[in-house]
Design an enzyme around this catalytic site. Structure first.
Site, mmCIF file in Angstrom:
data_model
loop_
_atom_site.group_PDB
_atom_site.id
_atom_site.type_symbol
_atom_site.label_atom_id
_atom_site.label_comp_id
_atom_site.label_asym_id
_atom_site.label_seq_id
_atom_site.Cartn_x
_atom_site.Cartn_y
_atom_site.Cartn_z
ATOM 1 N N HIS A 130 17.747 53.087 34.204
ATOM 2 C CA HIS A 130 18.153 54.442 34.569
ATOM 3 C C HIS A 130 19.587 54.451 35.102
ATOM 4 O O HIS A 130 20.415 55.259 34.670
ATOM 5 C CB HIS A 130 17.184 54.985 35.629
ATOM 6 C CG HIS A 130 17.490 56.357 36.122
ATOM 7 N ND1 HIS A 130 16.724 57.444 35.786
ATOM 8 C CD2 HIS A 130 18.468 56.819 36.937
ATOM 9 C CE1 HIS A 130 17.220 58.522 36.372
ATOM 10 N NE2 HIS A 130 18.286 58.167 37.083
ATOM 11 N N GLU A 131 19.887 53.542 36.014
ATOM 12 C CA GLU A 131 21.229 53.511 36.617
ATOM 13 C C GLU A 131 22.283 53.054 35.606
ATOM 14 O O GLU A 131 23.407 53.571 35.602
ATOM 15 C CB GLU A 131 21.241 52.631 37.866
ATOM 16 C CG GLU A 131 20.294 53.089 38.965
ATOM 17 C CD GLU A 131 20.374 54.569 39.313
ATOM 18 O OE1 GLU A 131 21.475 55.158 39.233
ATOM 19 O OE2 GLU A 131 19.337 55.147 39.670
#
Length: 181
Positions: A130-131
């Protein structure tokens, strides 16, 4: 402790590919500290530099009581997948099931420039993916199927925070070489 404002959906910095870190200096260490402080104050499982308006390839994570960071990440993803809930501090209040690799091996650097490898599965793998997506200008809603994305966009349009102006940014009098530090 420096908690910075988190940029919300619609801010162009969230859709811009972040620049690689080249200087592992005091300013970078302060950025990592600010990211951790902001992430934990939110609270969240991760936070990428673009989410606080800094277009550098840096993110932090806080998963299962392990707090860490990674700079200039590159990922090796498992073929096995997981499907589960995901949210984002830049999309407050939204949570949708999202497909991700079950396991990840992430290579990069720590804030001192030392090589780092992080191996994770399930929640940590989800947070790292996600990051890292944030660093490429990708949001988790981009990973949703058509119907879920349509529903998410409806919720976003109706959200209290939708259409809020981006925070006012003061330009540094110092040379930042376009990195907005």
């Amino acid at each position: 402790m420096a908690v910075r404002p988190i940029r919300l959906f619609g801010d162009p910095v969230l859709r811009t590919k972040a620049e690689p870190v080249v200087d592992f200096d005091r300013e970078l260490r302060q950025l990592v500290t600010d990211l951790v402080d902001t992430m934990q104050a939110a609270p969240g499982a991760g936070l990428a530099a673009p989410q606080i308006g800094v277009s550098l390839r840096v993110f932090t994570y806080d998963v299962d009581d392990v707090v860490g960071h990674l700079i200039n990440p590159s990922l090796e993803l498992s073929e096995e997948e997981q499907f589960g809930p995901e949210g984002c501090l830049s999309l407050p209040g939204l949570e949708y099931d999202c497909r991700r690799a079950l396991r990840v091996v992430a290579h990069g650097f720590n804030m001192y420039g030392d090589p780092v490898t992080i191996e994770g599965s399930e929640r940590l793998a989800r947070a790292i993916q996600h990051e890292t997506d944030h660093l490429d200008g990708i949001l988790f809603i981009d990973k949703l199927d058509r119907e879920a994305r349509k529903a998410a966009m409806k919720v976003i349009r109706e959200a209290d925070w939708a259409g809020e102006q981006a925070p006012v940014i003061k330009e540094s009098p110092h040379a930042t070489f376009g990195r907005a530090i």
